[in-house]
Design an enzyme around this catalytic site. Structure first.
Site, PDB file in Angstrom:
ATOM      1  N   HIS A  97      32.879  49.373  -5.629  1.00  0.00           N
ATOM      2  CA  HIS A  97      32.530  50.653  -5.669  1.00  0.00           C
ATOM      3  C   HIS A  97      33.761  50.536  -4.633  1.00  0.00           C
ATOM      4  O   HIS A  97      34.344  51.665  -3.965  1.00  0.00           O
ATOM      5  CB  HIS A  97      31.865  51.811  -5.628  1.00  0.00           C
ATOM      6  CG  HIS A  97      31.218  52.283  -6.994  1.00  0.00           C
ATOM      7  ND1 HIS A  97      32.086  53.109  -7.279  1.00  0.00           N
ATOM      8  CD2 HIS A  97      30.478  51.853  -7.754  1.00  0.00           C
ATOM      9  CE1 HIS A  97      31.587  53.573  -8.816  1.00  0.00           C
ATOM     10  NE2 HIS A  97      30.369  52.343  -9.393  1.00  0.00           N
TER      11      HIS A  97
ATOM     12  N   GLU B 151      20.359  56.307  -4.559  1.00  0.00           N
ATOM     13  CA  GLU B 151      21.319  56.550  -5.657  1.00  0.00           C
ATOM     14  C   GLU B 151      20.578  56.210  -6.714  1.00  0.00           C
ATOM     15  O   GLU B 151      20.274  56.725  -8.069  1.00  0.00           O
ATOM     16  CB  GLU B 151      22.337  56.813  -5.632  1.00  0.00           C
ATOM     17  CG  GLU B 151      23.347  57.574  -6.502  1.00  0.00           C
ATOM     18  CD  GLU B 151      25.020  56.705  -6.197  1.00  0.00           C
ATOM     19  OE1 GLU B 151      25.530  57.603  -6.697  1.00  0.00           O
ATOM     20  OE2 GLU B 151      25.207  55.967  -5.327  1.00  0.00           O
ATOM     21  N   HIS B 152      21.139  54.970  -6.866  1.00  0.00           N
ATOM     22  CA  HIS B 152      20.326  53.984  -8.346  1.00  0.00           C
ATOM     23  C   HIS B 152      19.703  53.040  -8.072  1.00  0.00           C
ATOM     24  O   HIS B 152      19.738  52.499  -7.179  1.00  0.00           O
ATOM     25  CB  HIS B 152      22.155  53.328  -8.902  1.00  0.00           C
ATOM     26  CG  HIS B 152      22.931  54.427  -9.235  1.00  0.00           C
ATOM     27  ND1 HIS B 152      24.082  53.708  -8.428  1.00  0.00           N
ATOM     28  CD2 HIS B 152      23.583  55.467 -10.117  1.00  0.00           C
ATOM     29  CE1 HIS B 152      24.899  54.935  -8.736  1.00  0.00           C
ATOM     30  NE2 HIS B 152      24.929  55.892  -9.861  1.00  0.00           N
TER      31      HIS B 152
END
Length: 433
Positions: free
Chosen positions: A253, A318-319
């Site tokens: 990302h 987050e994940h």
């Protein structure tokens, strides 16, 4: 005690970088606030080499761009958006409106009102992130938002056709080819050509996240969604190859995306590191994935499953991908995460791209106090009250008078006194005096 086989860069270095981001963002917002469209155009030229006659696409331009996208891409976008829409509708159905009579003639109620204008920021710059259009626009429309303004930057000076198609199919009312802080600032404060919105949603880089943070209060935001994070939890049964592939799937990302492994197995830890080093050189996106892993990757070895979940909650990432023998145990043991991905058959990339849950999730520890973007973020939960029974008016009026005077709020007390006087003939000594 956890053993750390791979460290990230010191937090002080990250903090220093964020200080520079804050200063830059504050300057751009102030400039857009003062000079409006002229400043927006100047920053778009500077950062994106993009200065069209109009940043907003006309209906004819949108139709032409959508027609240029291959049918298979359109079909895939439509399928994924239906998954997102389906899940968002279930979320909406879970939010009840009600009216209850708590005393004779006393009715209290709750209802949900959508914000009247929402801004959807769809990141770009390098990748055509069509999925973010699904997450922000489809969800807003399911909530009933009447005006959705969608912004995305050009990619290397070109129109991201697939992203525009996704924005259009999702139901955006306005599509603007505009990115970065200038887009967020324009949506928030408005310009001569763009009416401001009430709330801005969507992920972005550190500058976009900081712009949302600085503008929060003037407008609403979904949450602070900064660089993508992945935390993989693994036991001795986990496949190091899968661990490595999934860590790198999020590292690509951006160069500041943390990728962390916590495992109960030193062997899995070592083999995962070796697999990452083997895979990285051949990745087409290694210019992002490699610095992300080098500077922000971590590997921790813990002594038990209990320590595994305790450390995972401390990260509040987050994940969180759970590659253990009993992955659903995480539902009981964890409380601080954006989204869980349970078992080897489920990867974070499913959530990012296709499965239907929202991929706009809390980062930088925000999972300690919020979840991710969902249909409820676009709704204002409001209450209403009505008292029609005179006995209840008198009861509440007298109670209000006493309770308010305990707090020395004489004005509040008198409002209660008046209701008791009207309903039951109580005296108003302060009025007669």
């Amino acid at each position: 005690m956890a053993e750390i086989l791979k460290h990230a860069v010191p937090k002080a270095e990250v903090a220093a970088s964020l200080d520079q981001v804050r200063e830059t963002v504050a300057g751009v917002i102030a400039d857009v606030r003062e000079r409006g469209d002229a400043a927006v155009r100047e920053y778009s030229e500077k950062f994106d080499n993009w200065s069209p006659g109009s940043f907003r696409l006309s209906t004819e331009e949108v139709e032409k761009i959508v027609a240029s996208v291959p049918q298979q891409v359109i079909d895939d976008i439509t399928f994924v958006q239906e998954q997102v829409r389906h899940f968002a509708r279930h979320q909406l159905d879970s939010m009840g409106e009600f009216e209850v009579e708590t005393l004779p003639g006393v009715r209290l109620g709750q209802k949900h009102i959508p914000v009247q204008a929402a801004g959807a920021y769809i990141p770009g710059g390098r990748y055509p992130l069509t999925a973010s259009a699904h997450m922000t626009i489809v969800t807003a429309k399911v909530a009933g938002v009447p005006r959705v303004v969608a912004c995305t930057p050009p990619i290397h000076g070109e129109i991201p056709a697939a992203t525009v198609a996704a924005m259009h199919l999702a139901g955006a009312d306005e599509i603007w080819l505009l990115g970065g802080v200038q887009a967020v600032a324009a949506m928030a404060v408005g310009t001569a050509t763009m009416e401001p919105v009430n709330l801005i949603a969507g992920p972005g880089n550190a500058y976009v996240a900081e712009a949302k943070r600085q503008l929060f209060g003037e407008i609403g935001i979904d949450l602070f969604a900064g660089p993508t994070e992945i935390l993989v939890l693994a036991d001795d049964q986990a496949d190091p190859f899968v661990c490595a592939v999934d860590l790198l799937s999020q590292a690509e990302h951006g160069p500041d995306s943390p990728a962390v492994l916590i495992t109960t197995s030193r062997e899995v830890a070592g083999q995962t590191i070796a697999e990452v080093e083997r895979i990285l050189p051949g990745m087409p996106t290694r210019d992002y994935a490699e610095p992300a892993w080098r500077h922000h990757g971590q590997v921790h070895v813990v002594g038990s499953v209990d320590e595994l979940y305790e450390l995972a909650d401390a990260f509040a990432f987050e994940h969180v991908e759970v590659l253990t023998a009993e992955p659903r145990l995480a539902l009981e043991r964890m409380t601080q995460y954006g989204a869980l991905f349970l078992g080897e058959g489920t990867c974070v990339s499913f959530g990012d791209k296709v499965i239907g849950t929202n991929h706009v999730l809390p980062t930088r520890g925000a999972a300690r106090y919020t979840g991710g973007l969902w249909v409820g973020k676009y709704l204002k939960t409001v209450t209403y009250q009505e008292v029609t029974d005179t006995a209840s008016q008198a009861l509440l009026g007298r109670l209000c008078g006493r309770a308010s005077r305990v707090e020395l709020f004489e004005g509040h007390a008198r409002s209660g006194d008046v209701r008791a006087a009207r309903a039951a003939g109580d005296a108003l000594p302060w009025h007669e005096a």
